[in-house]
Design an enzyme around this catalytic site. Sequence first.
Site, short mmCIF file in Angstrom:
data_model
loop_
_atom_site.label_atom_id
_atom_site.label_comp_id
_atom_site.label_asym_id
_atom_site.label_seq_id
_atom_site.Cartn_x
_atom_site.Cartn_y
_atom_site.Cartn_z
N HIS A 16 9.79 17.00 8.68
CA HIS A 16 9.56 15.55 8.64
C HIS A 16 8.71 15.19 7.41
O HIS A 16 7.64 15.77 7.20
CB HIS A 16 8.81 15.16 9.92
N HIS A 58 6.97 6.75 1.96
CA HIS A 58 7.09 6.19 3.31
C HIS A 58 6.60 4.75 3.41
O HIS A 58 7.29 3.88 3.93
CB HIS A 58 6.30 7.06 4.30
O1 G3P Z 1 13.43 9.66 10.43
C1 G3P Z 1 12.54 10.04 11.42
C2 G3P Z 1 11.16 9.51 11.14
O2 G3P Z 1 10.84 9.82 9.81
C3 G3P Z 1 11.03 8.05 11.37
O3 G3P Z 1 9.74 7.58 11.24
O4 G3P Z 1 7.99 6.34 10.10
O5 G3P Z 1 8.10 8.81 9.85
O6 G3P Z 1 9.79 7.38 8.73
P1 G3P Z 1 8.89 7.54 9.91
MG MG Z 2 11.08 8.92 7.88
#
Ligand code: G3P
Ligand code: MG
Length: 247
Positions: A16, A58
């Site tokens: 992630h 992000h």
């Molecule tokens: O794509 C899964 C996750 O990354 C979604 O949440 O806020 O970490 O981009 P975020």
């Molecule tokens: Mg994400």
Amino acid sequence: MATPTLNWPLPRAVAHRCGGALTPENSLAGLRVAAALGFRAVEFDVMLSADGTPWVIHDETLERTTTGSGRVCETSDEVLRRIDIGSRLHKAFAGEPMATFEAMTLRCHELGLQANVEIKPAEGHEVETGDVVARRILSLWEGRPLPLVSSFSFAALQAARKVAPSLPLGFLYSKAPADWLQRFDDLAGYSLHCAKDVDDAVLAQAKARKIPVLCYTVNDPRQAQFLFDRDVTAVFSDRLDVMADYR
Ligand code: G3P
Ligand code: MG
């Protein structure tokens, strides 16, 4: 419309934000560590600069993760090129550059990493971001299995689908709404991505249709196992060090 499929095996754990606990999130350094630890797929977020260039970040604003300030969509490429995204995590990463989507993609290719590209439009830029990112994917991944492309924004997914009928699309929600399956079918979706507190009813709907479900953000192997036991296909994790069994 035939459902586009994923032409690479989805591992049970996806890094992630490229593994944002051990390295600066959404960074080239993260790709290097993810590959070194044996991970086969990474997720990262893509947003447009003021010049319309896709960059990997992000937040809509620069303050939390970089030495810069202001909104990404109001900042030029020239300024973004000078920004340090490493110092906020640790001085050991000082000088880590913010990555363009192109640089990130090329490094994934070099390292043999598959990608889940999350289209992360700044507010008001949903269609443009979906369109630009999908076009760049078609050229950057030419001759290779396409990445999985997801977004919280239906408008961004719609724009991506218009450009790229063959793109596997992931429908991303914190909590899937009652009509998620209808929206999914409207765009010939591939997978459902949602927060880890996903309902049994949603999992049952996905299972009945053989739709892969990916949950975020899971940094505890016991929690991952609990989700796999409920037929969740894969999890997004920041903690590549503790999720090694699921690479
Ligand atoms: O794509 C899964 C996750 O990354 C979604 O949440 O806020 O970490 O981009 P975020
Ligand atoms: Mg994400």
